[in-house]
Scaffold this motif. Structure first.
Motif, PDB file in Angstrom:
ATOM      1  N   ALA A   9       0.823  -1.214   0.000  1.00 23.45           N
ATOM      2  CA  ALA A   9       0.000   0.000   0.000  1.00 23.45           C
ATOM      3  C   ALA A   9       0.855   1.263   0.000  1.00 23.45           C
ATOM      4  O   ALA A   9       0.532   2.230  -0.701  1.00 23.45           O
ATOM      5  N   ASN A  10       1.950   1.284   0.752  1.00 25.61           N
ATOM      6  CA  ASN A  10       2.762   2.506   0.787  1.00 25.61           C
ATOM      7  C   ASN A  10       3.509   2.759  -0.521  1.00 25.61           C
ATOM      8  O   ASN A  10       4.054   3.834  -0.728  1.00 25.61           O
ATOM      9  N   ASP A  11       3.533   1.783  -1.440  1.00 29.83           N
ATOM     10  CA  ASP A  11       4.114   2.017  -2.765  1.00 29.83           C
ATOM     11  C   ASP A  11       3.302   3.040  -3.557  1.00 29.83           C
ATOM     12  O   ASP A  11       3.820   3.654  -4.487  1.00 29.83           O
ATOM     13  N   LEU A  12       2.044   3.221  -3.179  1.00 30.63           N
ATOM     14  CA  LEU A  12       1.194   4.201  -3.870  1.00 30.63           C
ATOM     15  C   LEU A  12       1.754   5.616  -3.745  1.00 30.63           C
ATOM     16  O   LEU A  12       1.468   6.471  -4.573  1.00 30.63           O
ATOM     17  N   PHE A  13       2.559   5.850  -2.725  1.00 27.24           N
ATOM     18  CA  PHE A  13       3.158   7.176  -2.529  1.00 27.24           C
ATOM     19  C   PHE A  13       4.478   7.337  -3.273  1.00 27.24           C
ATOM     20  O   PHE A  13       5.089   8.394  -3.227  1.00 27.24           O
ATOM     21  N   LYS A  14       4.916   6.267  -3.967  1.00 25.07           N
ATOM     22  CA  LYS A  14       6.232   6.293  -4.617  1.00 25.07           C
ATOM     23  C   LYS A  14       6.194   5.978  -6.107  1.00 25.07           C
ATOM     24  O   LYS A  14       7.234   5.780  -6.693  1.00 25.07           O
ATOM     25  N   PHE A  15       5.018   5.913  -6.721  1.00 26.23           N
ATOM     26  CA  PHE A  15       4.994   5.436  -8.106  1.00 26.23           C
ATOM     27  C   PHE A  15       4.618   6.493  -9.141  1.00 26.23           C
ATOM     28  O   PHE A  15       4.298   6.170 -10.272  1.00 26.23           O
ATOM     29  N   GLY A  28      -8.059   5.633  -8.972  1.00 24.07           N
ATOM     30  CA  GLY A  28      -8.161   6.202  -7.634  1.00 24.07           C
ATOM     31  C   GLY A  28      -7.539   5.264  -6.607  1.00 24.07           C
ATOM     32  O   GLY A  28      -7.381   4.064  -6.845  1.00 24.07           O
ATOM     33  N   ILE A  29      -7.193   5.801  -5.463  1.00 18.76           N
ATOM     34  CA  ILE A  29      -6.511   5.015  -4.428  1.00 18.76           C
ATOM     35  C   ILE A  29      -7.340   3.817  -3.976  1.00 18.76           C
ATOM     36  O   ILE A  29      -6.804   2.744  -3.696  1.00 18.76           O
ATOM     37  N   THR A  30      -8.667   3.961  -3.937  1.00 16.48           N
ATOM     38  CA  THR A  30      -9.531   2.855  -3.530  1.00 16.48           C
ATOM     39  C   THR A  30      -9.389   1.673  -4.479  1.00 16.48           C
ATOM     40  O   THR A  30      -9.400   0.514  -4.051  1.00 16.48           O
ATOM     41  N   PHE A  31      -9.251   1.957  -5.763  1.00 13.98           N
ATOM     42  CA  PHE A  31      -9.071   0.907  -6.761  1.00 13.98           C
ATOM     43  C   PHE A  31      -7.823   0.078  -6.449  1.00 13.98           C
ATOM     44  O   PHE A  31      -7.864  -1.146  -6.395  1.00 13.98           O
ATOM     45  N   TYR A  32      -6.693   0.762  -6.248  1.00 15.64           N
ATOM     46  CA  TYR A  32      -5.439   0.066  -5.959  1.00 15.64           C
ATOM     47  C   TYR A  32      -5.540  -0.731  -4.660  1.00 15.64           C
ATOM     48  O   TYR A  32      -5.089  -1.880  -4.585  1.00 15.64           O
ATOM     49  N   LEU A  33      -6.128  -0.138  -3.631  1.00 15.52           N
ATOM     50  CA  LEU A  33      -6.235  -0.815  -2.339  1.00 15.52           C
ATOM     51  C   LEU A  33      -7.127  -2.055  -2.425  1.00 15.52           C
ATOM     52  O   LEU A  33      -6.861  -3.061  -1.768  1.00 15.52           O
TER      53      LEU A  33
END
Length: 186
Positions: A9-15, A28-33
């Motif tokens: 999940a924290n990779d979302l802040f680095k991609f 959106g973030i919900t999709f990835y999560l």
């Protein structure tokens, strides 16, 4: 040497370096999560020795009976790390999990009809066009000189058989001639 590891999940802040590409669909973030929660064993990232993300793949398992399969929802590599076989390695990992863990018949993906580089890459990895989906990515209608703008918004469904599909029933040789509406696959 970079490593292929589970997407966290924290990779979302680095991609952001990966998602800045014009070909990459950003969600959106919900999709990835949701993907990380439901199909964590089909989501991977490639990371450099210095901790910089180089690419990622998101996948899921879906379908029923002989249509049970792995699906590549997104695979993207940052521009500075392309042509190093990172996408190939990530796809192979997803294919392995789809075959060995989920016991799927095939892996499929959608790719824009006008993305020749990606289509060639997937064909080189053993994928073939199963069908063309009109207006998969939306519709601009008729463009300049009355020309259909479909190539920009249509998609090919590409498939690759897995070991369970011994008779290779999940692929066809004339996939480019099989045209369906986006409503038929959504």
């Amino acid at each position: 040497m970079s490593i292929l590891r589970p997407f966290k999940a924290n990779d979302l802040f680095k991609f952001n370096n990966i998602n800045s590409d014009v070909w990459t669909e950003t969600y959106g973030i919900t999709f990835y999560l949701t993907y990380l929660q439901r199909w964590s064993d089909l989501c991977f990232t490639q990371e450099s020795p210095r901790g910089r993300l180089q690419g990622y793949i998101l996948g899921k398992a879906e379908g029923a009976q002989t249509e049970w399969h792995g699906h590549i929802t997104a695979v993207s590599v940052a521009p500075e790390y392309r042509r190093l076989s990172l996408a190939r390695n990530m796809c192979q990992r997803l294919e392995f999990a789809s075959d060995e863990i989920y016991k799927g018949y095939f892996v499929d993906l959608y790719v824009r009809c006008n993305n020749a580089l990606a289509i060639n890459m997937y064909e080189g990895m053993g994928y073939s066009v199963y069908r063309r989906v009109r207006e998969y990515y939306g519709n601009l209608g008729v463009g300049k000189d009355g020309r259909d703008e479909e190539d920009a918004f249509g998609a090919y469904t590409m498939r690759k058989c897995l070991s369970r599909d011994v008779a290779q029933r999940s692929i066809r040789s004339n996939g480019r001639d099989m045209i369906v509406s986006a409503h038929d696959v959504m």
